[in-house]
Design a protein around this motif. Sequence first.
Motif, PDB file in Angstrom:
ATOM      1  N   ASP A 183       1.195  -1.054   0.164  1.00 37.75           N
ATOM      2  CA  ASP A 183       0.150   0.409  -0.225  1.00 37.75           C
ATOM      3  C   ASP A 183       1.272   1.352  -0.269  1.00 37.75           C
ATOM      4  OD1 ASP A 183      -2.378  -1.078  -0.022  1.00 37.75           O
ATOM      5  OD2 ASP A 183      -3.223  -0.255   1.870  1.00 37.75           O
ATOM      6  N   ASP A 184       1.552   0.776   0.686  1.00 38.33           N
ATOM      7  CA  ASP A 184       2.905   2.391   1.232  1.00 38.33           C
ATOM      8  C   ASP A 184       3.033   2.526  -0.231  1.00 38.33           C
ATOM      9  OD1 ASP A 184       2.569   2.458   3.988  1.00 38.33           O
ATOM     10  OD2 ASP A 184       3.702   2.016   4.099  1.00 38.33           O
ATOM     11  N   LEU A 185       4.042   1.549  -0.834  1.00 34.89           N
ATOM     12  CA  LEU A 185       4.718   1.664  -2.217  1.00 34.89           C
ATOM     13  C   LEU A 185       3.249   1.796  -3.632  1.00 34.89           C
ATOM     14  CD1 LEU A 185       7.260   0.898  -3.853  1.00 34.89           C
ATOM     15  CD2 LEU A 185       5.975  -0.939  -4.289  1.00 34.89           C
ATOM     16  N   ALA A 215      10.176  12.065 -10.518  1.00 26.07           N
ATOM     17  CA  ALA A 215       9.458  12.211  -9.593  1.00 26.07           C
ATOM     18  C   ALA A 215       9.326  10.121  -8.997  1.00 26.07           C
ATOM     19  CB  ALA A 215       8.293  12.700  -9.411  1.00 26.07           C
ATOM     20  N   GLY A 216       8.230   9.872 -10.104  1.00 25.30           N
ATOM     21  CA  GLY A 216       7.621   8.373 -10.069  1.00 25.30           C
ATOM     22  C   GLY A 216       9.301   7.707  -9.341  1.00 25.30           C
ATOM     23  N   VAL A 217      10.102   7.829  -9.969  1.00 28.56           N
ATOM     24  CA  VAL A 217      11.241   6.962  -9.334  1.00 28.56           C
ATOM     25  C   VAL A 217      12.477   7.180  -8.487  1.00 28.56           C
ATOM     26  CG1 VAL A 217      14.251   6.455  -9.987  1.00 28.56           C
ATOM     27  CG2 VAL A 217      12.589   6.291 -12.084  1.00 28.56           C
ATOM     28  N   LEU A 218      11.696   8.319  -8.056  1.00 26.66           N
ATOM     29  CA  LEU A 218      12.552   8.571  -6.916  1.00 26.66           C
ATOM     30  C   LEU A 218      10.755   8.203  -5.769  1.00 26.66           C
ATOM     31  CD1 LEU A 218      13.576  12.636  -7.366  1.00 26.66           C
ATOM     32  CD2 LEU A 218      14.994  10.358  -6.135  1.00 26.66           C
ATOM     33  N   GLY A 219      10.411   8.485  -5.773  1.00 24.89           N
ATOM     34  CA  GLY A 219       9.179   7.576  -4.982  1.00 24.89           C
ATOM     35  C   GLY A 219       9.369   6.258  -5.070  1.00 24.89           C
ATOM     36  N   LEU A 220       9.634   5.574  -5.820  1.00 24.78           N
ATOM     37  CA  LEU A 220       9.449   3.980  -5.677  1.00 24.78           C
ATOM     38  C   LEU A 220      11.123   3.855  -5.270  1.00 24.78           C
ATOM     39  CD1 LEU A 220       8.339   1.631  -7.194  1.00 24.78           C
ATOM     40  CD2 LEU A 220      10.369   1.810  -9.128  1.00 24.78           C
ATOM     41  N   LEU A 221      11.953   4.162  -5.415  1.00 31.99           N
ATOM     42  CA  LEU A 221      13.149   3.696  -4.543  1.00 31.99           C
ATOM     43  C   LEU A 221      13.220   4.089  -3.116  1.00 31.99           C
ATOM     44  CD1 LEU A 221      15.696   5.526  -6.733  1.00 31.99           C
ATOM     45  CD2 LEU A 221      15.877   2.638  -6.010  1.00 31.99           C
ATOM     46  N   TYR A 222      12.459   5.692  -2.613  1.00 27.75           N
ATOM     47  CA  TYR A 222      12.463   5.988  -1.531  1.00 27.75           C
ATOM     48  C   TYR A 222      11.412   4.615  -0.550  1.00 27.75           C
ATOM     49  CZ  TYR A 222       9.820   8.700   2.185  1.00 27.75           C
ATOM     50  OH  TYR A 222       9.569   8.841   3.773  1.00 27.75           O
ATOM     51  N   ILE A 273      10.107   1.658  -1.288  1.00 28.44           N
ATOM     52  CA  ILE A 273      11.352   0.551  -1.483  1.00 28.44           C
ATOM     53  C   ILE A 273      11.920   0.647  -0.478  1.00 28.44           C
ATOM     54  CG2 ILE A 273      12.959  -1.011  -2.038  1.00 28.44           C
ATOM     55  CD1 ILE A 273      11.387  -0.574  -5.287  1.00 28.44           C
ATOM     56  N   ILE A 274      12.980   1.438  -0.014  1.00 34.64           N
ATOM     57  CA  ILE A 274      13.906   1.559   1.142  1.00 34.64           C
ATOM     58  C   ILE A 274      13.585   1.598   2.339  1.00 34.64           C
ATOM     59  CG2 ILE A 274      16.303   2.702   1.479  1.00 34.64           C
ATOM     60  CD1 ILE A 274      16.457   2.895  -1.202  1.00 34.64           C
ATOM     61  N   SER A 334      12.931   7.054   7.557  1.00 34.86           N
ATOM     62  CA  SER A 334      12.302   8.198   6.248  1.00 34.86           C
ATOM     63  C   SER A 334      13.745   8.868   5.619  1.00 34.86           C
ATOM     64  CB  SER A 334      11.158   9.541   7.041  1.00 34.86           C
ATOM     65  OG  SER A 334      10.238   9.243   5.911  1.00 34.86           O
ATOM     66  N   LEU A 335      14.202   9.342   6.371  1.00 31.91           N
ATOM     67  CA  LEU A 335      15.422  10.923   6.397  1.00 31.91           C
ATOM     68  C   LEU A 335      16.588   9.051   5.838  1.00 31.91           C
ATOM     69  CD1 LEU A 335      15.836  12.474   9.194  1.00 31.91           C
ATOM     70  CD2 LEU A 335      14.400  12.810   7.317  1.00 31.91           C
ATOM     71  N   LEU A 336      16.853   8.800   6.236  1.00 32.12           N
ATOM     72  CA  LEU A 336      18.020   7.422   5.415  1.00 32.12           C
ATOM     73  C   LEU A 336      16.968   6.881   3.742  1.00 32.12           C
ATOM     74  CD1 LEU A 336      20.362   6.681   6.650  1.00 32.12           C
ATOM     75  CD2 LEU A 336      19.491   3.982   7.152  1.00 32.12           C
ATOM     76  N   SER A 337      15.850   6.600   4.316  1.00 33.14           N
ATOM     77  CA  SER A 337      15.946   6.048   2.794  1.00 33.14           C
ATOM     78  C   SER A 337      16.154   7.533   2.055  1.00 33.14           C
ATOM     79  CB  SER A 337      14.273   5.547   3.227  1.00 33.14           C
ATOM     80  OG  SER A 337      13.436   6.344   3.424  1.00 33.14           O
ATOM     81  N   GLY A 338      15.542   8.368   2.275  1.00 35.29           N
ATOM     82  CA  GLY A 338      14.892   9.478   1.093  1.00 35.29           C
ATOM     83  C   GLY A 338      16.746   9.852   0.961  1.00 35.29           C
TER      84      GLY A 338
END
Lengths: 160, 228
Positions: free
Chosen positions: B92-94, B160-167, B169-170, B186-190
């Motif tokens: 859901d988050d993803l 933006a989508g790729v950034l959101g996907l990576l964020y 997933i991590i 959150s900070l680390l995955s960002g």
Amino acid sequence: MSTPEADHSRDPCPIVILNDFGGAYAMGVIGGSIWHGIKGFRNSPYGERRIGALSAIKARAPVVGGNFGVWGGLFSFYDCSIKAIRKREDAWNAIIAGFCVGGSLAVRGGRKHMLNSAITCAIFLGILEGVGMMFQRYMAYANKPVPMPVPDQGAAPLGA
Amino acid sequence: MWLFGGSSKKQEDNTVVASTPSSEFVSEKSNTPEITNSLQSSFPTIPTFDASKLHPLAGLDKELEYLELDDEKLSTIKGTGNGILPSRGWSDDLCYGTGTLYVSGLGLGGLIGFNEGLKNLPSGSIDHVTGVVKPAPFKLKLNTVLNQVTKHGPHIGNSAGVLGLLYNIIDSSLDAYRGQHDDLNSLLSGALAGAIFKSTSGIKAMGYSTGMMTLAAATWCGFKRLIN
């Protein structure tokens, strides 16, 4: 919009569009990474294969993701709209939504192209729905309730 | 009976009195007229329809009833959920995270492209014989605007989508690894998502991107704090 046939494993309608956008986009990016990674690897000269795969992924995977995402999101948008208008959920929703998606995505290609694309998409979704329905029927047939065995009334007292 | 709202409680009391084991046959008999009396008196005075007085099972007093999910399906990781939507876990988050970022990137890029298209509208052609300026046809102008929209929209949307996907997933991986969902994840995955996103463009670009994404993640964390 809770018609009796509503699918409760998915979120309710207005918000599910975002979910479908994201899901389809993620699917496209991940699938596109695999696809274009292999393709870029194979199409690069020896010694540059890994960097070739990487640049192919960088250049192509987000585009594949975008195509998937827009398709899935638009489909979800049309599906929800049609559900809201028709107030029912059946296979025709998906087919009409597919028709609209095909038409919308080809909107810059002219009227003829739009119609062709819309019909192709509708047929594709019709096949998908048909296969789903066949599968559902097969599952229902395989799991059909078995009648209780009728006790043999004549023989039982004798055997006992 | 709870459909009739206000009268249900009174009736319950009466039935409790009537069914108490200590009450004898005589007293029970003397109770029955009371019940019928109270029923009769309550029926004509059915109150006006008020959702808050209904049985709680109906749940009609809540506003966004459809956004509630089954409790057993919700994510079990500590501190999960963003206060806007309930989450059933990483998928859901993803999907919602990526979808929201992608759609907003697409919209932002579309607006930028629209602006660019309007700025670069084709000027009309000049007839060299008569010197009259012929304005460009509408279809040409529309085509220019649409070209710019479809050039900028998907570009920003995809990034933006790729950034959101990576964020996401991590972030979900960190959640599962650490067993809790907090600002640190959150900070680390960002930061990691920003670093991976610009990992082929040199150290400097990577640093910029990491900083920007950490800042964005911090903003998101602050926003979550603000609305919760």
